[in-house]
Design a protein around this motif. Structure first.
Motif, PDB file in Angstrom:
ATOM      1  N   LEU A   1       0.820  -1.201   0.000  1.00  0.00           N
ATOM      2  CA  LEU A   1       0.000   0.000   0.000  1.00  0.00           C
ATOM      3  C   LEU A   1       0.863   1.263   0.000  1.00  0.00           C
ATOM      4  CD1 LEU A   1      -2.903   1.105   0.174  1.00  0.00           C
ATOM      5  CD2 LEU A   1      -2.656   1.055   2.660  1.00  0.00           C
ATOM      6  N   LEU A   2       1.930   1.259   0.774  1.00  0.00           N
ATOM      7  CA  LEU A   2       2.851   2.390   0.809  1.00  0.00           C
ATOM      8  C   LEU A   2       3.499   2.617  -0.559  1.00  0.00           C
ATOM      9  CD1 LEU A   2       4.352   4.537   2.496  1.00  0.00           C
ATOM     10  CD2 LEU A   2       6.097   2.809   2.904  1.00  0.00           C
ATOM     11  N   ILE A   3       3.917   1.571  -1.211  1.00  0.00           N
ATOM     12  CA  ILE A   3       4.518   1.694  -2.546  1.00  0.00           C
ATOM     13  C   ILE A   3       3.506   2.258  -3.532  1.00  0.00           C
ATOM     14  CG2 ILE A   3       5.417   0.362  -4.498  1.00  0.00           C
ATOM     15  CD1 ILE A   3       6.815  -1.437  -2.403  1.00  0.00           C
TER      16      ILE A   3
ATOM     17  N   GLN B   1       3.929   5.866  -5.447  1.00  0.00           N
ATOM     18  CA  GLN B   1       3.907   5.928  -6.910  1.00  0.00           C
ATOM     19  C   GLN B   1       2.815   6.887  -7.376  1.00  0.00           C
ATOM     20  OE1 GLN B   1       3.096   2.202  -8.793  1.00  0.00           O
ATOM     21  NE2 GLN B   1       3.584   2.956 -10.832  1.00  0.00           N
ATOM     22  N   SER B   2       1.683   6.878  -6.720  1.00  0.00           N
ATOM     23  CA  SER B   2       0.597   7.794  -7.088  1.00  0.00           C
ATOM     24  C   SER B   2       1.004   9.246  -6.863  1.00  0.00           C
ATOM     25  CB  SER B   2      -0.651   7.486  -6.256  1.00  0.00           C
ATOM     26  OG  SER B   2      -1.108   6.201  -6.527  1.00  0.00           O
ATOM     27  N   TYR B   3       1.672   9.534  -5.736  1.00  0.00           N
ATOM     28  CA  TYR B   3       2.116  10.896  -5.465  1.00  0.00           C
ATOM     29  C   TYR B   3       3.165  11.361  -6.468  1.00  0.00           C
ATOM     30  CZ  TYR B   3      -0.362  11.268  -1.026  1.00  0.00           C
ATOM     31  OH  TYR B   3      -1.311  11.347  -0.073  1.00  0.00           O
ATOM     32  N   VAL B   4       4.078  10.500  -6.841  1.00  0.00           N
ATOM     33  CA  VAL B   4       5.099  10.868  -7.822  1.00  0.00           C
ATOM     34  C   VAL B   4       4.451  11.163  -9.165  1.00  0.00           C
ATOM     35  CG1 VAL B   4       7.043   9.973  -9.153  1.00  0.00           C
ATOM     36  CG2 VAL B   4       6.998   9.693  -6.677  1.00  0.00           C
ATOM     37  N   GLN B   5       3.523  10.324  -9.586  1.00  0.00           N
ATOM     38  CA  GLN B   5       2.845  10.538 -10.860  1.00  0.00           C
ATOM     39  C   GLN B   5       2.007  11.822 -10.815  1.00  0.00           C
ATOM     40  OE1 GLN B   5       0.221   7.376 -11.980  1.00  0.00           O
ATOM     41  NE2 GLN B   5       0.086   8.058 -14.092  1.00  0.00           N
ATOM     42  N   LEU B   6       1.347  12.079  -9.703  1.00  0.00           N
ATOM     43  CA  LEU B   6       0.538  13.285  -9.560  1.00  0.00           C
ATOM     44  C   LEU B   6       1.405  14.544  -9.606  1.00  0.00           C
ATOM     45  CD1 LEU B   6      -2.268  14.503  -8.937  1.00  0.00           C
ATOM     46  CD2 LEU B   6      -1.670  14.309  -6.520  1.00  0.00           C
ATOM     47  N   SER B   7       2.542  14.517  -8.922  1.00  0.00           N
ATOM     48  CA  SER B   7       3.403  15.700  -8.920  1.00  0.00           C
ATOM     49  C   SER B   7       4.036  15.938 -10.283  1.00  0.00           C
ATOM     50  CB  SER B   7       4.484  15.566  -7.849  1.00  0.00           C
ATOM     51  OG  SER B   7       5.384  14.542  -8.185  1.00  0.00           O
ATOM     52  N   ALA B   8       4.281  14.881 -11.055  1.00  0.00           N
ATOM     53  CA  ALA B   8       4.861  15.052 -12.386  1.00  0.00           C
ATOM     54  C   ALA B   8       3.853  15.638 -13.364  1.00  0.00           C
ATOM     55  CB  ALA B   8       5.379  13.716 -12.900  1.00  0.00           C
ATOM     56  N   ASN B   9       2.580  15.386 -13.154  1.00  0.00           N
ATOM     57  CA  ASN B   9       1.560  15.852 -14.088  1.00  0.00           C
ATOM     58  C   ASN B   9       0.825  17.096 -13.619  1.00  0.00           C
ATOM     59  OD1 ASN B   9       2.045  13.732 -15.852  1.00  0.00           O
ATOM     60  ND2 ASN B   9       0.698  12.367 -14.718  1.00  0.00           N
ATOM     61  N   MET B  10       1.206  17.645 -12.483  1.00  0.00           N
ATOM     62  CA  MET B  10       0.510  18.815 -11.953  1.00  0.00           C
ATOM     63  C   MET B  10       1.028  20.079 -12.642  1.00  0.00           C
ATOM     64  SD  MET B  10      -0.089  19.977  -8.053  1.00  0.00           S
ATOM     65  CE  MET B  10      -1.130  18.563  -7.838  1.00  0.00           C
ATOM     66  N   PRO B  11       0.136  20.917 -13.146  1.00  0.00           N
ATOM     67  CA  PRO B  11       0.598  22.165 -13.781  1.00  0.00           C
ATOM     68  C   PRO B  11       1.157  23.138 -12.757  1.00  0.00           C
ATOM     69  CG  PRO B  11      -1.786  22.123 -13.642  1.00  0.00           C
ATOM     70  CD  PRO B  11      -1.309  20.784 -13.158  1.00  0.00           C
ATOM     71  N   THR B  12       2.108  23.947 -13.221  1.00  0.00           N
ATOM     72  CA  THR B  12       2.718  24.962 -12.372  1.00  0.00           C
ATOM     73  C   THR B  12       2.156  26.313 -12.763  1.00  0.00           C
ATOM     74  OG1 THR B  12       4.719  23.656 -12.233  1.00  0.00           O
ATOM     75  CG2 THR B  12       4.912  25.972 -11.663  1.00  0.00           C
ATOM     76  N   ARG B  13       1.749  27.071 -11.802  1.00  0.00           N
ATOM     77  CA  ARG B  13       1.222  28.404 -12.053  1.00  0.00           C
ATOM     78  C   ARG B  13       2.161  29.424 -11.441  1.00  0.00           C
ATOM     79  NH1 ARG B  13      -1.652  26.408 -15.612  1.00  0.00           N
ATOM     80  NH2 ARG B  13      -3.616  25.465 -15.109  1.00  0.00           N
ATOM     81  N   LEU B  14       2.568  30.406 -12.237  1.00  0.00           N
ATOM     82  CA  LEU B  14       3.395  31.494 -11.743  1.00  0.00           C
ATOM     83  C   LEU B  14       2.474  32.577 -11.196  1.00  0.00           C
ATOM     84  CD1 LEU B  14       5.980  31.741 -14.641  1.00  0.00           C
ATOM     85  CD2 LEU B  14       6.238  30.595 -12.459  1.00  0.00           C
TER      86      LEU B  14
END
Length: 185
Positions: free
Chosen positions: A27-29, A33-46
């Motif tokens: 479950l931890l893994i 993995q979900s958090y890493v994928q979410l952070s990679a696909n999250m848009p950045t707003r200036l």
């Protein structure tokens, strides 16, 4: 026999703990993995520092009504520093970062020339720095003027005025270097 039943009970209890441990590790893994994928696909707003003074969103880019000159000026200063401020130890990374800022057309035109200069610059004792004195923005072009100083070892061998003209093209709202020229002052 009593001793064997006690061992059997301990074995069953240990397997239960091992199963729970493996289940929680899985479950931890999955969550990591979900958090890493979410952070990679999250848009950045200036978010500009004076957001509270604006009356709505501000577009920056080729399709925008206007492009903030201060924004382009700061980017142009950083790009000219990547090209002009280096030592033999970091010239490869500086030029690589500068090349990553280029449009594909400009990279095809001058990328190989910059890569060809690297061995000579890395093996020399020359270091140089750009001291920015003035900037001027005109639509998608920024003119950066300053003094270029160079040293061989600890001896200064060059101190001259120089001006760079940096032209930008926007892709998805991100400015990339579309033109870069040096003007001797």
């Amino acid at each position: 026999m009593k001793y064997l039943n006690a061992l059997r009970n301990q074995w069953i209890a240990a397997r239960g703990w091992m199963f729970c441990t493996l289940l929680l590790a899985g479950l931890l893994i999955y969550v990591m993995q979900s958090y890493v994928q979410l952070s990679a696909n999250m848009p950045t707003r200036l978010v500009p520092y004076d957001l509270h003074l604006m009356e709505g969103p501000v577009e920056v880019g080729a399709s925008a009504g206007y492009t903030d000159e201060d924004y382009l000026t700061e980017i142009a200063v950083a790009d000219t520093q990547l090209h002009s401020t280096w030592t033999p130890n970091n010239v490869e990374s500086q030029y690589a970062r500068f090349q990553n800022r280029m449009t594909p057309a400009l990279y095809a035109k001058v990328g190989n020339d910059l890569q060809g200069r690297l061995p000579d610059l890395e093996n020399s004792e020359r270091s140089q720095a750009l001291f920015v004195e003035h900037t001027e923005a005109l639509e998608d072009t920024v003119r950066v003027t300053g003094r270029l100083r160079a040293w061989i070892g600890s001896e200064q061998v060059e101190d001259r005025p120089i001006a760079y003209r940096v032209r930008y093209a926007f892709s998805d709202g991100v400015p990339y270097v579309a033109g870069f020229s040096v003007e001797e002052e």
